[in-house]
Every structure is written in C-alpha cells, then in structure tokens.
Design an enzyme around this catalytic site. Structure first.
Site, PDB file in Angstrom:
ATOM      1  N   THR A  16     -18.539 -24.236 -16.182  1.00 24.00           N
ATOM      2  CA  THR A  16     -17.780 -24.823 -17.307  1.00 24.00           C
ATOM      3  C   THR A  16     -16.752 -25.786 -16.710  1.00 24.00           C
ATOM      4  O   THR A  16     -16.540 -25.798 -15.488  1.00 24.00           O
ATOM      5  CB  THR A  16     -17.001 -23.736 -18.080  1.00 24.00           C
ATOM      6  OG1 THR A  16     -15.941 -23.266 -17.242  1.00 24.00           O
ATOM      7  CG2 THR A  16     -17.869 -22.581 -18.524  1.00 24.00           C
ATOM      8  N   ASP A  53      -8.832 -24.087 -31.273  1.00 24.42           N
ATOM      9  CA  ASP A  53      -8.572 -24.667 -29.960  1.00 24.42           C
ATOM     10  C   ASP A  53      -7.264 -25.442 -30.040  1.00 24.42           C
ATOM     11  O   ASP A  53      -6.895 -25.944 -31.107  1.00 24.42           O
ATOM     12  CB  ASP A  53      -9.717 -25.594 -29.508  1.00 24.42           C
ATOM     13  CG  ASP A  53      -9.797 -25.691 -27.982  1.00 24.42           C
ATOM     14  OD1 ASP A  53     -10.682 -25.048 -27.383  1.00 24.42           O
ATOM     15  OD2 ASP A  53      -8.935 -26.392 -27.379  1.00 24.42           O
ATOM     16  N   TYR A  77      -3.461 -14.616 -12.457  1.00 23.44           N
ATOM     17  CA  TYR A  77      -4.706 -14.639 -13.233  1.00 23.44           C
ATOM     18  C   TYR A  77      -5.365 -13.258 -13.210  1.00 23.44           C
ATOM     19  O   TYR A  77      -5.759 -12.723 -14.253  1.00 23.44           O
ATOM     20  CB  TYR A  77      -5.650 -15.697 -12.649  1.00 23.44           C
ATOM     21  CG  TYR A  77      -6.948 -15.864 -13.407  1.00 23.44           C
ATOM     22  CD1 TYR A  77      -7.009 -16.641 -14.562  1.00 23.44           C
ATOM     23  CD2 TYR A  77      -8.124 -15.249 -12.974  1.00 23.44           C
ATOM     24  CE1 TYR A  77      -8.199 -16.798 -15.266  1.00 23.44           C
ATOM     25  CE2 TYR A  77      -9.313 -15.396 -13.665  1.00 23.44           C
ATOM     26  CZ  TYR A  77      -9.348 -16.182 -14.810  1.00 23.44           C
ATOM     27  OH  TYR A  77     -10.537 -16.325 -15.502  1.00 23.44           O
ATOM     28  N   ASP A 118      -2.535 -23.227 -31.023  1.00 20.76           N
ATOM     29  CA  ASP A 118      -2.116 -22.911 -29.653  1.00 20.76           C
ATOM     30  C   ASP A 118      -1.916 -21.400 -29.604  1.00 20.76           C
ATOM     31  O   ASP A 118      -0.972 -20.869 -30.208  1.00 20.76           O
ATOM     32  CB  ASP A 118      -0.807 -23.653 -29.331  1.00 20.76           C
ATOM     33  CG  ASP A 118      -0.288 -23.333 -27.936  1.00 20.76           C
ATOM     34  OD1 ASP A 118      -0.798 -22.383 -27.294  1.00 20.76           O
ATOM     35  OD2 ASP A 118       0.653 -24.027 -27.488  1.00 20.76           O
ATOM     36  N   VAL A 119      -2.808 -20.702 -28.896  1.00 21.47           N
ATOM     37  CA  VAL A 119      -2.776 -19.236 -28.927  1.00 21.47           C
ATOM     38  C   VAL A 119      -1.579 -18.649 -28.169  1.00 21.47           C
ATOM     39  O   VAL A 119      -1.350 -17.445 -28.230  1.00 21.47           O
ATOM     40  CB  VAL A 119      -4.095 -18.617 -28.409  1.00 21.47           C
ATOM     41  CG1 VAL A 119      -5.249 -18.894 -29.357  1.00 21.47           C
ATOM     42  CG2 VAL A 119      -4.417 -19.067 -26.991  1.00 21.47           C
ATOM     43  N   LYS A 170      -5.966 -10.789 -16.438  1.00 24.18           N
ATOM     44  CA  LYS A 170      -7.309 -10.381 -16.866  1.00 24.18           C
ATOM     45  C   LYS A 170      -7.470  -8.860 -16.797  1.00 24.18           C
ATOM     46  O   LYS A 170      -8.180  -8.260 -17.611  1.00 24.18           O
ATOM     47  CB  LYS A 170      -8.363 -11.081 -16.002  1.00 24.18           C
ATOM     48  CG  LYS A 170      -8.425 -12.599 -16.247  1.00 24.18           C
ATOM     49  CD  LYS A 170      -8.823 -12.917 -17.668  1.00 24.18           C
ATOM     50  CE  LYS A 170      -9.031 -14.392 -17.922  1.00 24.18           C
ATOM     51  NZ  LYS A 170      -9.381 -14.673 -19.322  1.00 24.18           N
TER      52      LYS A 170
HETATM   53  P1  NAD Z   1     -12.770 -24.166 -20.443  1.00 28.16           P
HETATM   54  O1  NAD Z   1     -11.608 -24.785 -19.749  1.00 28.16           O
HETATM   55  O2  NAD Z   1     -14.088 -24.824 -20.420  1.00 28.16           O
HETATM   56  O3  NAD Z   1     -12.382 -23.909 -21.971  1.00 28.16           O
HETATM   57  C1  NAD Z   1     -11.161 -23.344 -22.359  1.00 28.16           C
HETATM   58  C2  NAD Z   1     -10.823 -23.801 -23.763  1.00 28.16           C
HETATM   59  O4  NAD Z   1      -9.601 -23.146 -24.161  1.00 28.16           O
HETATM   60  C3  NAD Z   1     -10.571 -25.318 -23.855  1.00 28.16           C
HETATM   61  O5  NAD Z   1     -11.271 -25.859 -24.969  1.00 28.16           O
HETATM   62  C4  NAD Z   1      -9.065 -25.411 -24.050  1.00 28.16           C
HETATM   63  O6  NAD Z   1      -8.659 -26.543 -24.817  1.00 28.16           O
HETATM   64  C5  NAD Z   1      -8.767 -24.109 -24.761  1.00 28.16           C
HETATM   65  N1  NAD Z   1      -7.359 -23.711 -24.620  1.00 28.16           N
HETATM   66  C6  NAD Z   1      -6.612 -23.752 -23.488  1.00 28.16           C
HETATM   67  N2  NAD Z   1      -5.365 -23.352 -23.752  1.00 28.16           N
HETATM   68  C7  NAD Z   1      -5.318 -23.056 -25.071  1.00 28.16           C
HETATM   69  C8  NAD Z   1      -4.295 -22.606 -25.939  1.00 28.16           C
HETATM   70  N3  NAD Z   1      -3.042 -22.378 -25.500  1.00 28.16           N
HETATM   71  N4  NAD Z   1      -4.595 -22.392 -27.237  1.00 28.16           N
HETATM   72  C9  NAD Z   1      -5.849 -22.625 -27.705  1.00 28.16           C
HETATM   73  N5  NAD Z   1      -6.848 -23.075 -26.940  1.00 28.16           N
HETATM   74  C10 NAD Z   1      -6.590 -23.279 -25.634  1.00 28.16           C
HETATM   75  O7  NAD Z   1     -12.844 -22.697 -19.823  1.00 28.16           O
HETATM   76  P2  NAD Z   1     -14.017 -21.603 -19.791  1.00 28.16           P
HETATM   77  O8  NAD Z   1     -14.577 -21.594 -18.443  1.00 28.16           O
HETATM   78  O9  NAD Z   1     -14.888 -21.735 -20.976  1.00 28.16           O
HETATM   79  O10 NAD Z   1     -13.150 -20.277 -19.889  1.00 28.16           O
HETATM   80  C11 NAD Z   1     -13.011 -19.551 -21.077  1.00 28.16           C
HETATM   81  C12 NAD Z   1     -12.490 -18.158 -20.748  1.00 28.16           C
HETATM   82  O11 NAD Z   1     -13.382 -17.522 -19.853  1.00 28.16           O
HETATM   83  C13 NAD Z   1     -11.108 -18.146 -20.081  1.00 28.16           C
HETATM   84  O12 NAD Z   1     -10.356 -17.072 -20.608  1.00 28.16           O
HETATM   85  C14 NAD Z   1     -11.437 -17.894 -18.634  1.00 28.16           C
HETATM   86  O13 NAD Z   1     -10.379 -17.256 -17.943  1.00 28.16           O
HETATM   87  C15 NAD Z   1     -12.653 -17.002 -18.751  1.00 28.16           C
HETATM   88  N6  NAD Z   1     -13.505 -16.986 -17.561  1.00 28.16           N
HETATM   89  C16 NAD Z   1     -14.108 -18.130 -17.128  1.00 28.16           C
HETATM   90  C17 NAD Z   1     -14.906 -18.080 -15.990  1.00 28.16           C
HETATM   91  C18 NAD Z   1     -15.599 -19.299 -15.437  1.00 28.16           C
HETATM   92  O14 NAD Z   1     -16.124 -19.232 -14.308  1.00 28.16           O
HETATM   93  N7  NAD Z   1     -15.640 -20.408 -16.150  1.00 28.16           N
HETATM   94  C19 NAD Z   1     -15.070 -16.868 -15.314  1.00 28.16           C
HETATM   95  C20 NAD Z   1     -14.456 -15.722 -15.797  1.00 28.16           C
HETATM   96  C21 NAD Z   1     -13.665 -15.793 -16.919  1.00 28.16           C
END
Ligand code: NAD
Length: 256
Positions: free
Chosen positions: A195, A36, A160, A61-62, A164
């Site tokens: 989340t 993370d 976005y 940082d990805v 995706k």
């Molecule tokens: P979240 O914000 O709860 O968690 C995301 C995590 O990624 C955080 O811990 C953040 O610190 C980390 N992060 C952000 N940028 C980063 C970077 N550059 N390098 C490393 N870590 C980094 O989000 P989430 O809801 O758990 O989402 C996770 C994934 O699921 C994302 O790709 C999101 O697009 C996808 N997604 C989420 C939802 C939803 O409704 N929550 C729906 C569809 C897809």
C-alpha cells in the site's frame, strides 16, 4: 452477498487496506460509509465501488473526537442503524520521530498513539453507543504483526508497536465486555501489505530480500485484498460466534 443490508463505517477508506475493504464490502452488498481525512480520496474510492450509489464518502479526522461523534450521529440518523465499524485509519509515526524507544521523540510517541490508538477508542466509543440499543454490531480493528511481536532494526518503531498492541487489548476488552450485548469485536494483524503506507519497505532492497524469511508463504508483500477478505468474514454473520479473535494475515510472519 455476505454483507447484504449491513451499514458499515470504514475509516481510512481513501487508500490501501481501507479502500480494498470498502470495495469488497460494497461487492458483498453492504452500504459503505467511507471515512477519510482526505475527502477527495474517499470520493475516488466510492466511484470504484461495485455499488457507488450505496457508498457515502465523509471527511472525518479520526484523531478528533468531536468529528468522530458528529459523523457517527450523522450515519445513524441517515441509515437508522449501524452494523459494522472497521477501524483502518492509521499509519507510521516515523515522520514525527517514532523509532526505537531510546531515540523515539516525545512528539513521535504522542502523535503515533493519537493516530493509531486514541482514534480507535473514539470510533469504538461512539459506534458502540449506537450499537448498544440495537443489541448487535461488529467491530473490526486493523492492528499489525508489530502489535504481537517485536521487530528488529528494519521495523523498530516502538510507539507504533505500542499503539497496535494496545489496540489489540482494547478490542479484546470490548469483545469480553459487550458480548452479552450482542456486539462482537475482532482484530486483524496484517504483515507487510503493498500500500502507499509501506512504500518505504517496498523500495528497501534489504527488506525485499528478507521477504522469503519474513512472509514465507509467498515471499512477497500481501495485497490489500488479502486483508479485506478477512474483514468481510469477521463483519459477516458467518462469524456470528466469533469474538475476541486476533487473526493474523501475514504470510507466516508470526507462525514461528
Ligand atoms: P494507507 O496510507 O494506504 O492508507 C491510510 C488511509 O488513512 C489514508 O487514506 C489516509 O488519508 C487515512 N488517514 C490517515 N490519517 C487519518 C485520520 N487522522 N483520519 C482519517 N483518515 C486518516 O495505509 P494502509 O497501508 O492502508 O494502512 C491502513 C492500516 O493498516 C493502518 O492502521 C496501518 O497501521 C495498518 N497496517 C498496514 C500495514 C502495511 O504493510 N501496509 C501492515 C500492518 C498494518
């Protein structure tokens, strides 16, 4: 113990879906490497894993290919193999100006693709370099329903959606090309999941009132654990004949 003896990198493991995946992978016996950008968050999640001694937080940082390469090499050096990569890190680009294409800012476009697509390329590139000599490995990519279908005004973030959608194409290309090398690659497309990332949607009364229509199976947000269950399956040997799949975990959003 569906993931016993497997070493798995999980990106974005400090929150939400990534944290749930890290916990379920640990419960299933995997050694989990929690990447993370926020090291404290990853450390906190490590402490909630079933087997914290085999959970390793790392600050990565990805969006930085140098960091991704270095961190991947460290994992392979430490554990001598890498079985699974789960690409979860990502998020909304609204803060940079993502929106409908006519008003999406250039910064919003580029930063959103950097966060959600380029990062997946970097992580896959270096993980697959490590998996090739093993002649086995599994990649799971978290995309979104918005990578499959267009959204209306409540979900009009076109950078976005493009990021995706491209992540799905990249994963299926990986699946096709690396199948003879024993490497599998599959996608999960979540709907709305409760989340920190979906705070805006969770607090929006209009979106809440649409849930019965959008996600009719529960008329509610999904939980991070719903996505984690699918990731466990795709990473496990139960999915040994499964590659290139696009698995929706969306309460029925895209079934119509
Ligand atoms: P979240 O914000 O709860 O968690 C995301 C995590 O990624 C955080 O811990 C953040 O610190 C980390 N992060 C952000 N940028 C980063 C970077 N550059 N390098 C490393 N870590 C980094 O989000 P989430 O809801 O758990 O989402 C996770 C994934 O699921 C994302 O790709 C999101 O697009 C996808 N997604 C989420 C939802 C939803 O409704 N929550 C729906 C569809 C897809």
């Amino acid at each position: 113990m569906q993931l016993k003896d497997k070493v798995a990198i999980i990106t974005g493991a400090g929150s939400g879906i990534g944290a749930a995946i890290a916990r379920q992978f640990s419960q299933e016996g995997a050694t989990v490497v929690l990447w993370d950008i926020d090291l404290n968050a990853a450390e906190e999640i490590r402490q909630t894993c079933s087997f914290p001694l085999t959970a390793v937080p790392m600050q990565v940082d990805v969006t930085r290919p140098d960091q991704v390469e270095e961190a991947t090499l460290r994992v392979v050096h430490q554990f001598q193999h890498l079985d699974v990569l789960v690409n979860v890190a990502g998020g909304s680009g609204r803060r940079w100006g993502d929106g409908p294409v006519d008003s999406c800012s250039l910064e919003g476009w580029h930063k959103t693709l950097d966060l959600n697509l380029n990062s997946v390329f970097y992580c896959c590139k270096f993980a697959i370099q490590a998996m090739l000599p093993q002649r086995k490995g599994a990649v799971v990519v978290i995309s979104s329903v918005l990578g499959l279908v267009g959204g209306d005004e409540d979900f009009a973030t076109h950078a976005y959606a493009a990021s995706k959608g491209a992540a799905i194409s990249l994963t299926r290309s990986i699946a096709a090309y690396y199948a003879p090398h024993g490497i599998r690659a599959n996608v999960i497309c979540p709907g709305l999941i409760a989340t920190p990332m979906s705070q805006r949607a969770q607090q929006n009364q209009n979106i809440r009132s649409r849930l019965a229509d959008l996600q009719p199976l529960t008329a509610d947000f999904g939980q991070p654990e719903d996505v984690a269950g699918a990731a466990v399956f795709l990473a496990s040997d139960a999915a040994r004949f499964v590659t290139g799949a696009v698995l929706t975990v969306d309460g029925g959003w895209t079934a119509r």
